[in-house]
Design a protein around this motif. Structure first.
Motif, PDB file in Angstrom:
ATOM      1  N   ALA A  80       0.872  -1.174   0.135  1.00  0.00           N
ATOM      2  CA  ALA A  80      -0.019   0.109  -0.020  1.00  0.00           C
ATOM      3  C   ALA A  80       0.952   1.238  -0.006  1.00  0.00           C
ATOM      4  O   ALA A  80       1.910   1.271   0.646  1.00  0.00           O
ATOM      5  N   SER A  81       0.510   2.384  -0.675  1.00  0.00           N
ATOM      6  CA  SER A  81       1.247   3.612  -0.685  1.00  0.00           C
ATOM      7  C   SER A  81       0.974   4.220   0.636  1.00  0.00           C
ATOM      8  O   SER A  81       0.110   4.159   1.228  1.00  0.00           O
ATOM      9  N   VAL A  82       1.998   5.329   0.628  1.00  0.00           N
ATOM     10  CA  VAL A  82       1.828   6.008   2.031  1.00  0.00           C
ATOM     11  C   VAL A  82       0.690   6.810   1.983  1.00  0.00           C
ATOM     12  O   VAL A  82       0.038   7.075   2.804  1.00  0.00           O
ATOM     13  N   THR A  83       0.332   7.354   0.479  1.00  0.00           N
ATOM     14  CA  THR A  83      -0.830   8.433   0.267  1.00  0.00           C
ATOM     15  C   THR A  83      -2.064   7.385   0.866  1.00  0.00           C
ATOM     16  O   THR A  83      -3.118   8.021   1.401  1.00  0.00           O
ATOM     17  N   GLN A  84      -2.237   6.086   0.171  1.00  0.00           N
ATOM     18  CA  GLN A  84      -3.403   5.361   0.478  1.00  0.00           C
ATOM     19  C   GLN A  84      -3.601   5.107   2.087  1.00  0.00           C
ATOM     20  O   GLN A  84      -4.671   5.276   2.758  1.00  0.00           O
ATOM     21  N   ILE A  85      -2.421   4.838   2.653  1.00  0.00           N
ATOM     22  CA  ILE A  85      -2.403   4.664   4.181  1.00  0.00           C
ATOM     23  C   ILE A  85      -2.776   5.765   5.007  1.00  0.00           C
ATOM     24  O   ILE A  85      -3.695   5.559   5.947  1.00  0.00           O
ATOM     25  N   ALA A  86      -2.049   6.878   4.548  1.00  0.00           N
ATOM     26  CA  ALA A  86      -2.736   8.239   5.180  1.00  0.00           C
ATOM     27  C   ALA A  86      -3.982   8.492   5.172  1.00  0.00           C
ATOM     28  O   ALA A  86      -4.846   8.953   6.318  1.00  0.00           O
ATOM     29  N   LEU A  87      -4.632   8.395   3.904  1.00  0.00           N
ATOM     30  CA  LEU A  87      -6.171   8.462   3.712  1.00  0.00           C
ATOM     31  C   LEU A  87      -6.843   7.432   4.607  1.00  0.00           C
ATOM     32  O   LEU A  87      -7.946   7.874   5.283  1.00  0.00           O
ATOM     33  N   ASP A  88      -6.658   6.380   4.542  1.00  0.00           N
ATOM     34  CA  ASP A  88      -7.324   5.229   5.377  1.00  0.00           C
ATOM     35  C   ASP A  88      -7.460   5.565   6.911  1.00  0.00           C
ATOM     36  O   ASP A  88      -8.108   4.905   7.353  1.00  0.00           O
ATOM     37  N   CYS A  89      -6.402   6.296   7.272  1.00  0.00           N
ATOM     38  CA  CYS A  89      -6.084   6.318   8.717  1.00  0.00           C
ATOM     39  C   CYS A  89      -6.745   7.792   9.164  1.00  0.00           C
ATOM     40  O   CYS A  89      -6.331   8.592  10.123  1.00  0.00           O
ATOM     41  N   GLY A  90      -7.470   8.443   8.031  1.00  0.00           N
ATOM     42  CA  GLY A  90      -8.162   9.689   8.638  1.00  0.00           C
ATOM     43  C   GLY A  90      -7.355  11.031   8.265  1.00  0.00           C
ATOM     44  O   GLY A  90      -7.632  12.021   8.720  1.00  0.00           O
ATOM     45  N   PHE A  91      -6.127  10.981   7.551  1.00  0.00           N
ATOM     46  CA  PHE A  91      -5.282  12.178   7.261  1.00  0.00           C
ATOM     47  C   PHE A  91      -5.635  12.608   6.103  1.00  0.00           C
ATOM     48  O   PHE A  91      -5.387  11.892   4.822  1.00  0.00           O
ATOM     49  N   SER A  92      -6.034  13.775   5.693  1.00  0.00           N
ATOM     50  CA  SER A  92      -6.351  14.307   4.375  1.00  0.00           C
ATOM     51  C   SER A  92      -5.100  15.137   3.926  1.00  0.00           C
ATOM     52  O   SER A  92      -5.275  15.469   2.587  1.00  0.00           O
ATOM     53  N   HIS A  93      -4.496  15.797   4.837  1.00  0.00           N
ATOM     54  CA  HIS A  93      -3.368  16.698   4.394  1.00  0.00           C
ATOM     55  C   HIS A  93      -2.123  15.839   4.542  1.00  0.00           C
ATOM     56  O   HIS A  93      -1.660  15.705   5.765  1.00  0.00           O
ATOM     57  N   LEU A  94      -1.546  15.597   3.566  1.00  0.00           N
ATOM     58  CA  LEU A  94      -0.460  14.504   3.379  1.00  0.00           C
ATOM     59  C   LEU A  94       1.180  15.109   4.107  1.00  0.00           C
ATOM     60  O   LEU A  94       1.606  14.546   4.893  1.00  0.00           O
ATOM     61  N   SER A  95       1.192  16.328   3.726  1.00  0.00           N
ATOM     62  CA  SER A  95       2.317  17.342   4.645  1.00  0.00           C
ATOM     63  C   SER A  95       2.338  17.331   6.036  1.00  0.00           C
ATOM     64  O   SER A  95       3.040  17.166   6.637  1.00  0.00           O
ATOM     65  N   ARG A  96       1.136  17.529   6.597  1.00  0.00           N
ATOM     66  CA  ARG A  96       0.642  17.491   8.035  1.00  0.00           C
ATOM     67  C   ARG A  96       0.946  15.938   8.476  1.00  0.00           C
ATOM     68  O   ARG A  96       1.522  16.123   9.645  1.00  0.00           O
ATOM     69  N   PHE A  97       0.408  15.139   7.513  1.00  0.00           N
ATOM     70  CA  PHE A  97       0.629  13.847   8.214  1.00  0.00           C
ATOM     71  C   PHE A  97       2.088  13.529   8.399  1.00  0.00           C
ATOM     72  O   PHE A  97       2.447  12.713   9.276  1.00  0.00           O
ATOM     73  N   ALA A  98       2.754  13.874   7.376  1.00  0.00           N
ATOM     74  CA  ALA A  98       4.298  13.511   7.514  1.00  0.00           C
ATOM     75  C   ALA A  98       5.090  14.029   8.511  1.00  0.00           C
ATOM     76  O   ALA A  98       6.042  13.513   9.246  1.00  0.00           O
ATOM     77  N   ALA A  99       4.505  15.354   8.896  1.00  0.00           N
ATOM     78  CA  ALA A  99       5.052  16.217   9.911  1.00  0.00           C
ATOM     79  C   ALA A  99       4.796  15.456  11.336  1.00  0.00           C
ATOM     80  O   ALA A  99       5.738  15.373  12.086  1.00  0.00           O
ATOM     81  N   CYS A 100       3.637  15.121  11.559  1.00  0.00           N
ATOM     82  CA  CYS A 100       3.058  14.571  12.722  1.00  0.00           C
ATOM     83  C   CYS A 100       3.716  12.901  12.759  1.00  0.00           C
ATOM     84  O   CYS A 100       4.252  12.871  14.040  1.00  0.00           O
ATOM     85  N   TYR A 101       3.897  12.724  11.726  1.00  0.00           N
ATOM     86  CA  TYR A 101       4.597  11.142  11.989  1.00  0.00           C
ATOM     87  C   TYR A 101       6.012  11.154  12.197  1.00  0.00           C
ATOM     88  O   TYR A 101       6.556  10.421  13.216  1.00  0.00           O
ATOM     89  N   ARG A 102       6.711  12.045  11.750  1.00  0.00           N
ATOM     90  CA  ARG A 102       8.081  12.215  12.130  1.00  0.00           C
ATOM     91  C   ARG A 102       8.194  12.783  13.570  1.00  0.00           C
ATOM     92  O   ARG A 102       9.293  12.241  14.318  1.00  0.00           O
ATOM     93  N   GLU A 103       7.305  13.427  14.075  1.00  0.00           N
ATOM     94  CA  GLU A 103       7.416  13.880  15.448  1.00  0.00           C
ATOM     95  C   GLU A 103       7.114  12.655  16.382  1.00  0.00           C
ATOM     96  O   GLU A 103       7.744  12.791  17.390  1.00  0.00           O
TER      97      GLU A 103
END
Length: 333
Positions: free
Chosen positions: A298-321
């Motif tokens: 599964a792609s990072v984008t699809q996983i982010a969307l499946d987990c309720g994240f619509s803004h990918l840049s915010r998802f990446a920032a929160c994930y790294r934090e």
């Protein structure tokens, strides 16, 4: 006795109310000073002494009879009586129990239970007569009850230990209160408001450091409230976990938990040290991390969307934090 020295109690001994060598006279005088009762006199010669100092809600008393005597006052009614032998021994029969008290071990006699007392010839006691209404008010303030009458009857466990750490401190506090008493001929040297605070503090210590019915009731309610709040928290988290891929509002989470929005925020702050939405975000991040770590294509984008994240840049920032790496780094390993 070690707990109280003669010097500490001398102000109280200086407040002698009566002494007598007559049984009938002693009976009448004690009944007048403390509580009407029946008495049966036994061996020994009557050599009674009664000393008393009255404060606002407490009376400090010293009493001896000089002979064996059985006393039946029924229930005390509007006061609680703390009995602490200075020497000798006595017996207390109340609530189906018989307690032997002596120096180092006393008792708190409840206001509402019928009681029978046996004083032996060698017994002399320091006693605290505590107004029940004032004790209930101190208990109400201490344990967060709205009204004093909600406190109800107060029963202390027996015996009242005077020889452990808490008992030793109690004895010091009683001795200190006795030492503050002016002699009978002197005018009061301490502000009555401060003395009333000392009385309340003594009652508070007794309520907080000696097992009693009010403290047990408070602890049970607190534990029940804690269990209820944990149940509400569990329902809120289960609801959020079941909706990681959809938009969820605070109102919906609060409704699922059965609380208001404000209570929901307090619950999460108390038990998770986070807001509800911060907990939901972490749940989503954890779910995304678990999926990325499975490397199922599964792609990072699809996983982010499946987990309720619509803004990918915010998802990446929160994930790294949270995990110290970008989502793509997890998916590559």
């Amino acid at each position: 006795m070690d707990a109280w020295s003669s010097q500490q109690l001398s102000p109280l001994y200086g407040r002698e109310v009566f002494r007598s060598r007559e049984a009938d006279e002693t009976h009448a005088l004690v009944a007048h000073e403390l509580k009407d009762h029946r008495s049966v006199w036994g061996r020994g010669k009557v050599d009674s002494v009664f000393c008393r100092a009255e404060l606002s809600a407490l009376s400090l008393c010293i009493l001896r009879y000089g002979c064996d005597v059985d006393i039946e006052p029924d229930a005390l009614g509007n006061f609680v009586l703390v009995q602490m032998p200075l020497r000798g021994h006595a017996e207390i029969h109340t609530g189906g129990e018989t307690l032997h008290i002596h120096p180092g071990q006393g008792a708190v006699v409840s206001a509402h239970k019928p009681v029978r007392l046996r004083w032996h010839a060698d017994c002399e006691q320091l006693m605290l007569k505590i107004e029940l209404g004032r004790l209930q008010e101190v208990a109400r303030r201490a344990f967060g009850t709205r009204h004093a009458d909600e406190v109800g009857e107060i029963d202390f466990d027996m015996p009242l230990r005077l020889d452990d750490a808490a008992g030793t401190q109690w004895c010091r506090m009683v001795a200190n209160l006795a030492s503050l008493l002016p002699s009978a001929s002197d005018s009061p040297s301490y502000d009555p408001r401060w003395l009333a605070h000392c009385e309340d503090n003594l009652m508070l210590y007794l309520l907080c450091h000696r097992p009693n019915s009010v403290r047990r009731q408070h602890d049970a309610l607190r534990l029940g409230s804690e269990a209820a709040s944990l149940g509400q928290l569990r329902r809120a988290e289960e609801f959020m976990r079941s909706r990681l891929d959809t938009t969820v509002s605070l109102e919906e989470v609060a409704e699922a938990a059965g609380v208001t929005r404000r209570m929901l925020a307090l619950l999460f702050r108390r038990h998770r040290d986070l807001s509800p939405m911060e907990v939901l975000r972490n749940m989503r991040l954890d779910a995304a991390h678990a999926q990325l770590a499975r490397h199922d294509g599964a792609s990072v984008t699809q996983i982010a969307l499946d987990c309720g994240f619509s803004h990918l840049s915010r998802f990446a920032a929160c994930y790294r934090e949270r995990f110290g790496q970008l989502p793509r780094d997890t998916s590559r390993h």
